[in-house]
Design a protein around this motif. Structure first.
Motif, PDB file in Angstrom:
ATOM      1  N   VAL A 215       0.833  -1.210   0.000  1.00 13.75           N
ATOM      2  CA  VAL A 215       0.000   0.000   0.000  1.00 13.75           C
ATOM      3  C   VAL A 215       0.868   1.262   0.000  1.00 13.75           C
ATOM      4  CG1 VAL A 215      -1.621   1.349   1.390  1.00 13.75           C
ATOM      5  CG2 VAL A 215      -2.007  -1.086   1.054  1.00 13.75           C
ATOM      6  N   ILE A 216       1.957   1.244   0.791  1.00 17.26           N
ATOM      7  CA  ILE A 216       2.884   2.387   0.811  1.00 17.26           C
ATOM      8  C   ILE A 216       3.450   2.635  -0.582  1.00 17.26           C
ATOM      9  CG2 ILE A 216       5.142   3.182   1.640  1.00 17.26           C
ATOM     10  CD1 ILE A 216       4.510   1.756   4.299  1.00 17.26           C
ATOM     11  N   LYS A 217       3.894   1.549  -1.241  1.00 14.26           N
ATOM     12  CA  LYS A 217       4.488   1.682  -2.570  1.00 14.26           C
ATOM     13  C   LYS A 217       3.450   2.087  -3.618  1.00 14.26           C
ATOM     14  CE  LYS A 217       8.623   1.153  -1.500  1.00 14.26           C
ATOM     15  NZ  LYS A 217       9.478   2.356  -1.597  1.00 14.26           N
ATOM     16  N   ALA A 218       2.192   1.660  -3.418  1.00 15.57           N
ATOM     17  CA  ALA A 218       1.132   2.066  -4.341  1.00 15.57           C
ATOM     18  C   ALA A 218       0.934   3.572  -4.302  1.00 15.57           C
ATOM     19  CB  ALA A 218      -0.171   1.358  -3.990  1.00 15.57           C
ATOM     20  N   GLY A 219       1.083   4.158  -3.118  1.00 16.07           N
ATOM     21  CA  GLY A 219       0.982   5.609  -3.001  1.00 16.07           C
ATOM     22  C   GLY A 219       2.107   6.326  -3.709  1.00 16.07           C
ATOM     23  N   GLU A 220       3.292   5.689  -3.784  1.00 18.12           N
ATOM     24  CA  GLU A 220       4.443   6.303  -4.455  1.00 18.12           C
ATOM     25  C   GLU A 220       4.410   6.081  -5.965  1.00 18.12           C
ATOM     26  OE1 GLU A 220       8.107   4.900  -2.801  1.00 18.12           O
ATOM     27  OE2 GLU A 220       7.339   4.997  -0.765  1.00 18.12           O
ATOM     28  N   LYS A 221       4.019   4.872  -6.380  1.00 19.82           N
ATOM     29  CA  LYS A 221       4.050   4.517  -7.809  1.00 19.82           C
ATOM     30  C   LYS A 221       2.629   4.510  -8.351  1.00 19.82           C
ATOM     31  CE  LYS A 221       8.302   1.899  -7.070  1.00 19.82           C
ATOM     32  NZ  LYS A 221       8.982   0.576  -7.133  1.00 19.82           N
ATOM     33  N   SER A 222       2.039   3.322  -8.456  1.00 20.77           N
ATOM     34  CA  SER A 222       0.642   3.210  -8.881  1.00 20.77           C
ATOM     35  C   SER A 222       0.119   1.854  -8.449  1.00 20.77           C
ATOM     36  CB  SER A 222       0.514   3.366 -10.398  1.00 20.77           C
ATOM     37  OG  SER A 222       0.980   2.205 -11.061  1.00 20.77           O
ATOM     38  N   TRP A 223      -1.195   1.719  -8.430  1.00 21.23           N
ATOM     39  CA  TRP A 223      -1.803   0.466  -7.994  1.00 21.23           C
ATOM     40  C   TRP A 223      -1.617  -0.645  -9.028  1.00 21.23           C
ATOM     41  CZ3 TRP A 223      -3.538  -0.190  -3.119  1.00 21.23           C
ATOM     42  CH2 TRP A 223      -3.754   0.962  -2.362  1.00 21.23           C
ATOM     43  N   SER A 224      -1.235  -0.272 -10.261  1.00 24.22           N
ATOM     44  CA  SER A 224      -1.034  -1.275 -11.304  1.00 24.22           C
ATOM     45  C   SER A 224       0.424  -1.706 -11.431  1.00 24.22           C
ATOM     46  CB  SER A 224      -1.531  -0.735 -12.651  1.00 24.22           C
ATOM     47  OG  SER A 224      -0.834   0.463 -12.994  1.00 24.22           O
ATOM     48  N   ASP A 225       1.321  -1.121 -10.659  1.00 25.31           N
ATOM     49  CA  ASP A 225       2.736  -1.478 -10.708  1.00 25.31           C
ATOM     50  C   ASP A 225       2.907  -2.957 -10.326  1.00 25.31           C
ATOM     51  OD1 ASP A 225       5.714  -0.427 -10.646  1.00 25.31           O
ATOM     52  OD2 ASP A 225       5.443  -1.633  -8.828  1.00 25.31           O
TER      53      ASP A 225
END
Length: 509
Positions: A215-225
């Motif tokens: 979830v932390i990384k989704a905030g930085e990149k995207s939910w589709s990463d």
């Protein structure tokens, strides 16, 4: 008996005082990041890990922490945790490299992971009935108080002292809590000596860490990463495995039968929804005060005081209203005020006066003071003192994940709308990308190139993004109203309240 009655309120005061340090630490780091980047020569990745290392350790250890408190003694584990938190604070203050600070932040997270659920688990042990409700109000207020206080105190310290002072700030809180708890709190532990659930600890820790990190990384990149999806899938699979294991093992880490209680289930869910809304608000509003309103870190913290005032007022009235109306209607009213405040906030403009922001922030704070402690108390009331540690840890784990997901989803919504409404026509690609990175970067670039037009565009784009984010938060609050009225029982379960919970425990006098 009278002496014990007095002592337990002093214990609650000491725990609440110590918890303020945990809340302070959650926000004071954000204020210090620019200074740390210069003083420790930290990269952007290392700056991110200063925060992530703390959050991931908390996520990993919350459930085992509650179980260890139940087994080994809550007083003993609280004292060890405060010592650990204080030692880590000193270590953070005197770190001379990014690696050392990350390590100390991990230790700090370990201390916090024990302090939060164990301090909460003491409430069903020492209090019952209306007294427990009042104690929960005090605990929840203290738990939230440090978050908006962080920018105020941290901003002043950074202006006048070495950056390490923002971590040394924790030490007085820790010392007071240690002295009071060691003298006043009786030891309590579970009499259930079931087998240690190693598989439950492993699967819950892996699941919560992977889900939180994803979830932390989704905030930085995207939910589709692809990396984000991998961590999210791993987290969900591990947590599904955890639930399946808990249903089949003879010595589970958590008692899944707790979820048969509507008050525990919906109290926990509603507390998580309240956390979702408030963490989203605290993500956006400091940026608004700084980048749009032009306030410095100290000024931003001071502008958050209405939130603290509203929270205290709401918690005070929640106790009185709960006796008359019951938890169902107090929580519903609380979510109603949260929704009202946030929807008013969506009409904020670039040129709006601070008094307008103070109004809707206060309304939101009052709503939070009504909804959060009351919903948590509904869940706490279903916990036997025997398993209060793991039960409290479960409530806090749900809140932790809910808050993290809230920041990631709401942050993505805000940043996406901010980028879509920017006017970067004519700017070099590198400069345009910097402006799109954040509102703070956008304002800094605009002032650097002396472009009034770009400043106006950046501020207008951010306010537009904040409007969407507040709409989502308000929608979540409306969902909270509906779920409360549909599912949260008005009356307490039969036999829930006892004259004392201490009979079911092993007490060391």
């Amino acid at each position: 008996m009278k002496n014990m009655n007095t002592r337990r309120w002093w214990v609650l005061g000491a725990l609440s005082f110590g918890l303020i340090a945990v809340g302070l630490d959650m926000t004071v780091l954000n204020i210090a990041l620019p200074t740390l980047a210069i003083e420790l020569h930290a990269s952007n990745s290392e700056l991110q890990w200063f925060a992530d290392s703390y959050n991931l350790v908390v996520a990993a250890v919350l459930l085992p922490a509650g179980m260890l408190g139940d087994r080994l003694g809550r007083k003993k584990m609280l004292l060890i945790s405060f010592v650990m938190f204080g030692t880590a604070s000193i270590g953070c203050a005197y770190s001379d490299s990014p690696e050392m600070l990350i390590g100390m932040r991990c230790l700090l997270g370990l201390g916090a992971a024990f302090l939060i659920p164990l301090s909460m688990s003491i409430l069903p042990v020492l209090f019952s009935g209306n007294e427990r409700t009042k104690a929960t109000m005090i605990w929840a207020t203290a738990n939230m108080l440090g978050i908006p206080l962080g920018p105020i105190v941290g901003g002043w310290l950074l202006k006048n002292y070495h950056w390490g002072s923002v971590f040394l700030l924790n030490i007085p809180f820790v010392i007071v809590a240690l002295i009071a708890i060691s003298i006043l709190l009786p030891e309590s532990r579970s009499t259930n000596h079931s087998k240690f659930d190693g598989i439950g600890v492993l699967t819950s820790s892996v699941g919560l860490v992977a889900l939180t990190y994803g979830v932390i990384k989704a905030g930085e990149k995207s939910w589709s990463d692809s990396g984000v999806l991998l961590y999210l899938c791993l987290g969900i699979l591990a947590l599904v495995g955890f639930v399946v294991w808990q249903r089949n093992t003879k010595s589970p880490l958590i008692d899944l039968s707790l979820f048969r209680s509507a008050r525990f289930t919906w109290g926990s869910i509603l507390a998580t929804l309240a956390s979702f809304t408030i963490f989203g608000l605290l993500f956006a509003i400091p940026q608004y005060f700084q980048a749009v309103g032009g306030a410095d870190t100290l000024g931003t913290g001071l502008r958050l005081l209405p939130l603290i005032g509203g929270l205290i007022v709401g918690a005070k009235f929640a106790d009185k209203l709960g006796i008359r109306l019951g938890a169902k209607y107090v929580v519903a009213i609380g979510f109603g005020l949260i929704a009202l405040g946030l929807f008013i906030g969506t009409t904020t403009k670039v040129g709006s006066q601070y008094s307008f922001a103070a109004l809707w922030i206060t309304i939101t704070g009052i709503g939070l003071g009504l909804a959060l402690p009351t919903s948590m108390d509904a869940a706490l009331g279903e916990l036997s003192a025997e398993r209060s540690g793991v039960g409290s840890a479960l409530i806090m784990a749900l809140r932790q994940v809910g808050g993290t997901i809230g920041v990631a989803i709401l942050g993505s919504a805000l940043n996406s709308n901010y980028r879509n409404h920017l006017d970067v026509t004519g700017l070099p690609e590198a400069v345009a990308n910097t402006v799109k990175h954040s509102v703070a970067a956008g304002v800094a670039v605009a002032k650097q190139i002396n472009s009034v037009k770009l400043v106006e565009s950046v501020r207008a784009a951010f306010v537009n993004g904040m409007e969407i984010m507040l709409l989502v938060c308000g929608g979540v609050a409306v969902l909270g109203i509906i779920l409360t009225l549909l599912f949260l029982p008005r009356k307490k379960s039969n036999g829930q309240e006892k004259s004392t919970q201490l009979e079911s425990l092993s007490i060391d006098k």
